[in-house]
Design a protein around this motif. Structure first.
Motif, mmCIF file in Angstrom:
data_model
loop_
_atom_site.group_PDB
_atom_site.id
_atom_site.type_symbol
_atom_site.label_atom_id
_atom_site.label_comp_id
_atom_site.label_asym_id
_atom_site.label_seq_id
_atom_site.Cartn_x
_atom_site.Cartn_y
_atom_site.Cartn_z
ATOM 1 N N THR A 1 0.952 -1.354 0.057
ATOM 2 C CA THR A 1 0.031 0.057 0.072
ATOM 3 C C THR A 1 0.888 1.384 -0.032
ATOM 4 O OG1 THR A 1 -1.999 1.039 0.890
ATOM 5 C CG2 THR A 1 -0.212 0.200 2.646
ATOM 6 N N GLU A 2 0.375 2.201 -0.114
ATOM 7 C CA GLU A 2 0.887 3.667 0.040
ATOM 8 C C GLU A 2 0.640 4.469 1.114
ATOM 9 O OE1 GLU A 2 2.936 4.991 -2.719
ATOM 10 O OE2 GLU A 2 2.666 2.885 -3.838
ATOM 11 N N ALA A 3 1.709 5.318 1.603
ATOM 12 C CA ALA A 3 1.400 6.289 2.680
ATOM 13 C C ALA A 3 1.907 7.507 2.110
ATOM 14 C CB ALA A 3 2.204 5.788 3.885
ATOM 15 N N ALA A 4 1.150 8.704 2.603
ATOM 16 C CA ALA A 4 1.406 9.955 2.171
ATOM 17 C C ALA A 4 2.774 10.509 2.757
ATOM 18 C CB ALA A 4 0.373 11.039 2.614
ATOM 19 N N SER A 5 3.104 9.979 4.093
ATOM 20 C CA SER A 5 4.377 10.353 4.854
ATOM 21 C C SER A 5 5.665 9.845 4.089
ATOM 22 C CB SER A 5 4.456 10.004 6.229
ATOM 23 O OG SER A 5 3.096 10.229 6.966
ATOM 24 N N PRO A 6 6.656 10.432 4.206
ATOM 25 C CA PRO A 6 7.967 10.181 3.403
ATOM 26 C C PRO A 6 8.545 8.606 4.264
ATOM 27 C CG PRO A 6 8.440 11.669 4.867
ATOM 28 C CD PRO A 6 6.951 11.877 4.920
ATOM 29 N N PRO A 7 9.345 7.946 3.689
ATOM 30 C CA PRO A 7 10.012 6.930 4.210
ATOM 31 C C PRO A 7 10.598 7.020 5.741
ATOM 32 C CG PRO A 7 10.421 6.767 1.798
ATOM 33 C CD PRO A 7 9.898 8.270 2.270
ATOM 34 N N ASP A 8 11.108 8.136 6.020
ATOM 35 C CA ASP A 8 11.828 8.428 7.424
ATOM 36 C C ASP A 8 10.732 8.462 8.441
ATOM 37 O OD1 ASP A 8 11.162 10.964 6.034
ATOM 38 O OD2 ASP A 8 12.673 11.906 7.492
ATOM 39 N N ALA A 9 9.707 9.238 8.214
ATOM 40 C CA ALA A 9 8.616 9.303 9.009
ATOM 41 C C ALA A 9 8.017 8.003 9.235
ATOM 42 C CB ALA A 9 7.820 10.530 8.397
ATOM 43 N N VAL A 10 7.616 7.251 8.313
ATOM 44 C CA VAL A 10 7.046 5.876 8.570
ATOM 45 C C VAL A 10 7.968 5.036 9.190
ATOM 46 C CG1 VAL A 10 6.321 3.738 7.173
ATOM 47 C CG2 VAL A 10 5.620 6.031 6.234
ATOM 48 N N PHE A 11 9.365 5.075 8.919
ATOM 49 C CA PHE A 11 10.148 4.213 9.775
ATOM 50 C C PHE A 11 10.033 4.424 11.092
ATOM 51 C CE2 PHE A 11 14.376 3.050 11.420
ATOM 52 C CZ PHE A 11 14.401 1.930 11.103
ATOM 53 N N ARG A 12 10.261 5.868 11.383
ATOM 54 C CA ARG A 12 10.120 6.341 12.716
ATOM 55 C C ARG A 12 8.873 5.702 13.659
ATOM 56 N NH1 ARG A 12 12.046 11.179 10.806
ATOM 57 N NH2 ARG A 12 10.105 11.813 10.873
ATOM 58 N N GLY A 13 7.684 5.846 12.952
ATOM 59 C CA GLY A 13 6.388 5.186 13.437
ATOM 60 C C GLY A 13 6.539 3.551 13.518
ATOM 61 N N LEU A 14 7.247 3.175 12.744
ATOM 62 C CA LEU A 14 7.364 1.446 12.916
ATOM 63 C C LEU A 14 8.150 1.434 14.188
ATOM 64 C CD1 LEU A 14 7.702 0.343 9.204
ATOM 65 C CD2 LEU A 14 5.689 -0.103 10.631
ATOM 66 N N THR A 15 9.138 2.017 14.373
ATOM 67 C CA THR A 15 10.306 1.747 15.230
ATOM 68 C C THR A 15 9.883 2.159 16.780
ATOM 69 O OG1 THR A 15 11.685 3.422 14.705
ATOM 70 C CG2 THR A 15 12.151 1.260 13.695
ATOM 71 N N ASP A 16 8.823 3.034 16.707
ATOM 72 C CA ASP A 16 8.258 3.532 17.904
ATOM 73 C C ASP A 16 7.292 2.285 18.731
ATOM 74 O OD1 ASP A 16 6.983 4.895 20.005
ATOM 75 O OD2 ASP A 16 5.666 5.774 18.828
ATOM 76 N N VAL A 17 8.124 1.324 19.284
ATOM 77 C CA VAL A 17 7.448 0.158 19.593
ATOM 78 C C VAL A 17 6.204 0.544 20.604
ATOM 79 C CG1 VAL A 17 7.321 -2.045 20.905
ATOM 80 C CG2 VAL A 17 9.381 -1.222 19.248
ATOM 81 N N PRO A 18 6.250 1.341 21.687
ATOM 82 C CA PRO A 18 5.266 1.422 22.533
ATOM 83 C C PRO A 18 3.976 2.099 21.868
ATOM 84 C CG PRO A 18 7.351 2.142 23.465
ATOM 85 C CD PRO A 18 7.518 1.805 22.247
ATOM 86 N N GLY A 19 4.114 2.865 20.652
ATOM 87 C CA GLY A 19 3.035 3.421 19.972
ATOM 88 C C GLY A 19 2.310 2.708 19.286
ATOM 89 N N TRP A 20 2.590 1.323 18.800
ATOM 90 C CA TRP A 20 2.182 0.596 18.169
ATOM 91 C C TRP A 20 0.384 0.171 18.481
ATOM 92 C CZ3 TRP A 20 3.327 -3.567 14.157
ATOM 93 C CH2 TRP A 20 4.476 -3.183 13.454
#
Length: 156
Positions: free
Chosen positions: A24-43
């Protein structure tokens, strides 16, 4: 936890007996998506099936609890900024699993991100059949999670 799974390497994502791949596609750039994925408590804030998530082993692992009671102890296998996030399930209370690796691949797409998620699994024949039949639901859960992650990332 009741079940220890086989310790697989990253290449399992290409060789697993069952591979479910979604994009799928996200509007956010890869660095922002990566930060979201690696924010484990935020899942739990963006992935609807996740009830609880916390980093373990100094950030090298994760403890995940799903709604409904399934639990996972995981090892992070790859955390390549803006490109890939992958983790292996080491222990679970879910029956039928022999090995499980999940990989999130990120690539630029215009100003946003193309996300390819691979669910690579080995398990009993009954489990593999159930997962094949459940593929549409897993795909829907993935796309819904990415939309929620994208909103969360954009909101800051």
């Amino acid at each position: 936890m009741a079940h220890s799974l086989r310790a697989v390497a990253l290449d399992f994502v290409d060789s697993a007996p069952l591979r479910l791949v979604f994009t799928t596609e996200a509007a956010s750039p890869p660095d922002a998506v990566f930060r979201g994925l690696t924010d484990v408590p935020g899942w739990p804030e963006w992935f609807g099936a996740v009830a609880y998530a916390r980093p373990t082993d100094g950030g090298k692992g994760r403890e995940i609890r799903l709604k409904g009671g399934v639990r996972f102890q995981e090892t992070i296998m790859a955390a390549e900024p803006s490109e890939r996030y992958a983790y292996r399930i080491d222990h679970t209370n879910a029956p039928g699993l022999h090995a499980l690796l999940e990989e999130w691949r990120l690539s630029p797409s215009g100003t946003g991100t193309r996300i390819r998620y691979t669910f690579a699994v080995d398990g009993t024949a009954v489990l593999r059949t159930a997962l094949r039949l459940g593929r549409p639901g897993l795909g829907h859960a993935f796309r819904s999670a990415v939309r929620a992650l994208d909103r969360r990332v954009q909101a800051g």
